[in-house]
Design an enzyme around this catalytic site. Structure first.
Site, PDB file in Angstrom:
ATOM      1  NE  ARG A 136      70.262  22.816 -15.743  1.00 45.36           N
ATOM      2  CZ  ARG A 136      71.431  23.293 -15.494  1.00 45.36           C
ATOM      3  NH1 ARG A 136      72.546  22.885 -15.620  1.00 45.36           N
ATOM      4  NH2 ARG A 136      71.356  24.615 -14.905  1.00 45.36           N
ATOM      5  CG  ASP A 173      75.942  15.895 -18.737  1.00 46.41           C
ATOM      6  OD1 ASP A 173      74.758  16.725 -18.170  1.00 46.41           O
ATOM      7  OD2 ASP A 173      76.532  15.648 -17.843  1.00 46.41           O
ATOM      8  NE  ARG A 178      61.651  28.099 -19.597  1.00 44.63           N
ATOM      9  CZ  ARG A 178      62.403  27.811 -18.659  1.00 44.63           C
ATOM     10  NH1 ARG A 178      63.343  28.908 -18.274  1.00 44.63           N
ATOM     11  NH2 ARG A 178      62.374  26.898 -17.991  1.00 44.63           N
ATOM     12  CG  ASP A 189      67.247  31.902 -21.142  1.00 47.86           C
ATOM     13  OD1 ASP A 189      67.824  32.831 -21.128  1.00 47.86           O
ATOM     14  OD2 ASP A 189      67.882  30.805 -20.601  1.00 47.86           O
ATOM     15  CG  ASN A 190      66.940  31.843 -16.675  1.00 41.89           C
ATOM     16  OD1 ASN A 190      66.598  30.795 -17.332  1.00 41.89           O
ATOM     17  ND2 ASN A 190      67.976  32.126 -16.464  1.00 41.89           N
TER      18      ASN A 190
END
Length: 521
Positions: A103, A134, A199, A269-270
């Protein structure tokens, strides 16, 4: 509006050859080109003028109608191609495979005054990495990210920055507590800024797929553009890169512990290779000093990402990065040495950090015991961390334990809970603290001033963020703007904002968004 474009990532690294914006596995590529979803009626809620100036924009640029168009995704800036990054990661300790920017869409890379910046929209629509989602974001989570990034910056914590907060004019369906009760919320987009959004997971995906060609390409690119002090070649180059990431990660987490910040989702991934805080989801600040607290409902059972465990998780995540870089080095010893150094360095730096919070400059061998006893007594009665350390600066060298206790008791959530047994523990600790202060040569005023530079008076408590969200949902952005101003000077007294120097109210203990949060956004 003129920005100095600097197409480093997209020019030098391989792109996804499939241009279809559908969820899929992406191979042999560092990114995919993708356009933001055009919002129906975008409008600006707030802009960080300081950040705008840092990237080369002025007041006229911000007021231009193109500003909201470019930073909402309604229009694409000339000569740019927005893109989403491909990466993998470990989530809650488990390998999750391909994740990617689900997103987030990188608008452009720019250079201003010899600094590189990547501008990224969070909540601008689906990408090939969105899986079943979405790709959008809602107002509540966008406000939390927008405010928190700036709050962290002014606290002196390495972080991404915020540029703009935009309302899209669209409704987004979200199940806020993942309990089967979805509802429509206002859509919003944050433009966030960082040197890059590379990352740990960007390296993990190539290592896991044994794509060593692209692993090397990415590592060489990252070192060349973001670690210019590394001049060596061969394996030593990657070893020094890993060491630099390890050190910056350590410093970032040390600052988290200093101000009482809990990230909530320390997945690989953060984790940024720049050692900056990224991806503000279910974060929070310690209210009462509870080292086992996590703000993340998903983590409530195992509490993997609890406050006290963040330094160890940082190390665990670095192990995963070491494994990803191993194919470029093919030696474990130098990597293990760096990881061992992290543990030793953190132990020493944590001691020094806590000494600074207590106003202690002279290194004393018994300070570790004094600190541990304080941590224990802070948990004996519900005590607000931020208020305690700030008010501790009011304690004088020659204060009696009884006088010292009166100066910090505002930090107690319920002073009546301070029974005789607990009061005795505080009495004993303040006796030792007073004796320890006698060794210091600083005057009380000098010590107080030094303590107030590392112990903030104001932090972005969850209830404060929620109040701004509740008002913003009614198109009232006054609280958001007030908090933004407040959080730019967190170490200053700011008597005009004294009402925010307060413990979490009782109503916030159980209110959604104030006690614990989900990853829903």
């Amino acid at each position: 509006m003129v920005l100095n474009l600097n197409k480093l990532f997209t020019k030098e690294l391989p792109a996804d050859t499939d241009t279809n914006n559908v969820p899929r596995q992406v191979y042999n590529a560092c990114f995919s080109y993708v356009s933001p979803k055009i919002p129906s009626n975008p409008s600006i809620i707030h802009v960080v003028h300081q950040m705008a100036e840092e990237i080369g924009l002025n007041k006229n640029d911000i007021e231009d109608e193109d500003f909201v168009a470019f930073f909402s995704g309604a229009k694409i800036y000339p000569n740019t191609q927005p893109f989403a990054l491909c990466y993998a990661g470990h989530q809650f300790g488990n390998w999750a495979g391909q994740l990617g920017d689900g997103r987030a869409i990188n608008l452009m890379e720019i250079n201003h005054k010899e600094k590189n910046f990547t501008l990224q929209l969070k909540g601008a629509g689906p990408t090939p990495y969105s899986r079943t989602a979405d790709g959008l974001a809602v107002l509540r989570s966008s406000i939390r990210e927008y405010l928190c990034a700036e709050a962290m910056h002014h606290l002196g914590v390495p972080t991404t920055r915020s540029l703009s907060l935009v309302l899209t004019g669209d409704e987004v369906l979200r199940d806020i507590m993942y309990n089967g009760n979805p509802a429509y919320e206002k859509g919003a987009i944050v433009c966030r800024v960082a040197p890059s959004f590379i990352r740990f997971g960007n390296f993990e995906i190539f290592a896991a797929r044994q794509d060593h060609t692209n692993l090397k390409l990415l590592a060489d690119f990252t070192i060349l553009h973001y670690f210019p002090s590394i001049k060596v070649t061969g394996k030593e180059k990657y070893i020094q890169f890993f060491e630099a990431v390890s050190k910056s990660t350590l410093e970032m987490i040390l600052n988290w512990q200093r101000v009482g910040f809990v990230h909530g989702v320390m997945n690989t991934d953060n984790m940024s290779i720049h050692g900056i805080t990224i991806d503000y989801g279910p974060y929070g600040w310690l209210e009462d000093y509870n080292p086992t607290w996590t703000p993340n409902t998903t983590d409530n059972q195992n509490k993997r990402y609890r406050f006290e465990n963040q330094p160890q998780i940082g190390l665990w995540n670095l192990y995963q990065l070491a494994n990803a870089l191993y194919p470029l080095i093919e030696e474990t010893q130098p990597l293990e040495a760096i990881l061992d150094a992290y543990t030793k360095a953190y132990d020493l730096k944590y001691l020094q950090m806590m000494q600074s919070k207590l106003g202690l400059q002279i290194n004393d061998k018994e300070d570790r015991d004094l600190i541990q006893e304080l941590i224990d007594v802070l948990q004996a009665i519900e005590t607000d961390m931020t208020i305690f350390f700030r008010n501790l600066s009011l304690v004088l060298k020659n204060d009696t334990p009884e006088t010292a206790l009166t100066k910090i008791e505002f930090a107690f959530y319920n002073a009546n809970d301070c029974n005789e047994s607990i009061a005795l523990k505080w009495h004993n600790w303040f006796t030792k603290y007073s004796n320890r202060l006698q060794l210091e040569t600083f005057s009380d005023a000098e010590r107080s001033s030094a303590m107030n530079q590392v112990n903030p008076k104001y932090v972005l408590r969850n209830y404060m963020a929620q109040l701004s969200i509740d008002a913003a949902e009614k198109e009232d952005y006054s609280i958001l703007k007030e908090l933004f101003e407040l959080l730019q000077k967190p170490y200053e007294e700011q008597p005009e904002y004294e009402k925010w120097y307060a413990k979490r109210p009782d109503w916030a203990r159980v209110k959604i968004g104030c006690s614990m949060l989900s990853c829903s956004s």
